[in-house]
Design an enzyme around this catalytic site. Structure first.
Site: not given
Ligand SMILES: *Cc1c(COP(=O)(O)O)cnc(C)c1O
Length: 430
Positions: A144, A239, A267
């Protein structure tokens, strides 16, 4: 357990917010119950509006690595607020956090702050496309990267849990430029990149997948990815929205010793406030406006409260042995879960990297999206509800990660292990 106020709140919320929630997985549909509404939280404990207490293993999906309402972070945010909450102009706080992030994450030379992980990945991909002059992006099934159009193909937990294959509203014209291939499959990777190499702008990957549950990379997967992308002039994007400042102070790239070209963060760097960031080699980052032609902007980007929270959060991570202690707690907890499963005689495959873990209800190894899908989601749903009733707050989906924070005490972890033993035993009996 009385949750009558939560139930009433949820009914009211559903009238004015789609599904009653501002992010789908919070609706708890895949675990077969309604969500509890959170009133407040402190350390590793969350309290719902009916006054029930829970040991929290969701950690706001990762940011709360020091637990909730950590005093130094609260203080930093409060002090910043007194001086104004947004200026739309440069501040020293942005410069301070950027310097800390660039120093911490080995492959970063420059970093740009945005407001969410979604914005970070979306902008990094635009930059990779602008830099290479190519359109195609490659991602991995079950990973994701936020909810931007290009990524909504086989996009992990939130999407799987609702059974939506991709999403309506995403034009075919856009996703025709996205190729999604199996995680941890080096053959398919090599074949895809060699075949389409000169059209591929970037490969984006979660260096430890966290959105199909915790799925670690195979021993040579990330190296293979690095070698192939370097050879073919493809931008490699890690990511690290979950893994950044989680697996180590320098993230997954430091943990595994493999350097991407661009990195997405989120995060943890916001300490619980809305922040994302993307950064990398200066050569690539200098393509962003105003230095370069690739446009990306944000009214609230680099927000002073968020920067203050991020700085305080990162400072706390610099404590000697922080990660060693965190990982030891996680190991203790993982051992407990494994023993609980063994005792009860139910099949659980526990994947763990550092303080990230998922117990999949399946006998088989979980190495990719397909094997993750073998897990028994009904069983997880029952486990979730049983644990909640005993004051343990888990992620409301089998395909999410369980987060250990520095605020979890060994006693709390022991309690959670006892409850797990009880819950697993009950599952085995039914
Ligand atoms: C949570 C997440 C996102 C998206 O971040 P948001 O702040 O929710 O938009 C993107 N990549 C990864 C791996 C994530 O866990």
């Amino acid at each position: 357990m009385n949750t009558s106020i939560s139930e009433k709140m949820f009914e009211m919320a559903k009238k004015v917010i789609p599904g009653g929630v501002n992010s789908p997985v919070r609706a708890c549909r895949s675990v077969g119950c309604d969500p509890v509404f959170i009133q407040k939280a402190k350390g590793s404990t969350v309290y719902d509006v009916d006054g029930n207490e829970y040991v929290d293993f969701v950690s706001s999906w990762g940011p709360m690595i020091h637990g909730h309402a950590q005093p130094e972070i609260v203080e930093a945010i409060t002090e910043a607020a007194k001086d104004g909450t947004s200026f739309g102009a440069p501040t020293t706080k942005e410069m301070a956090l950027a310097s800390m992030v660039v120093e911490a994450v080995p492959s970063l030379e420059k970093v740009r702050f945005v407001n969410s992980g979604t914005e970070a990945t979306m902008s990094a991909v635009r930059l990779a496309r602008g830099f290479t002059g190519r359109d195609v992006i490659v991602k991995f099934d079950g990973c994701y990267h936020g909810h931007a159009d290009s990524f909504l193909i086989k996009a992990g937990s939130g999407v799987i849990t609702l059974g939506i294959p991709g999403s309506p509203g995403v034009p075919q014209d856009i996703v025709k430029n996205t190729i999604s291939i199996p995680y941890n499959n080096e053959e398919v990777l090599e074949q895809t990149l060699r075949e389409k190499g000169d059209t591929i702008a970037c490969v984006i990957v979660e260096p430890v997948a966290g959105n199909m549950g915790c799925v670690p990379p195979g021993a040579t997967f990330l190296q293979k990815l690095r070698d192939l992308t370097s050879e073919l002039g493809i931008v490699l994007i890690f990511d690290e929205v979950i893994t950044g400042f989680r697996l180590s102070y320098g993230g997954a790239q430091e943990h595994f010793g493999i350097m991407p070209d661009l990195t997405c963060l989120g995060k943890i760097i916001g300490g619980g406030l809305p922040v994302g960031a993307y950064g990398g080699k200066a050569e690539i980052m200098d393509q962003i406006a105003p230095d370069g032609p690739v446009y990306q902007a944000g009214t609230l980007s680099g927000n002073p409260l968020a920067m203050a929270a991020g700085i305080a959060n990162l400072k706390l991570l610099q404590k000697p042995d922080f990660y060693k202690e965190l990982n030891e707690k996680a190991e203790f907890f993982a051992d407990g879960l494994n023993k609980a499963a063994e005792k009860a005689g139910i099949p659980v495959t526990l994947n763990r990297v550092g303080s990230l873990m998922t117990g999949f209800f399946t006998k088989a190894k979980v190495t990719d999206f397909e094997s993750a899908m073998e897990a028994d989601v009904d069983c997880y749903g029952r486990h979730y509800r049983q644990m909640l009733s005993k004051g343990i707050y888990l992620a409301p989906s089998q395909f999410e990660v369980l987060f250990i924070s520095a605020a979890h005490s060994i006693d709390e972890l022991k309690k959670a292990i006892e409850m797990t033993e009880w819950s697993f035993k009950k599952l085995a009996e039914d």
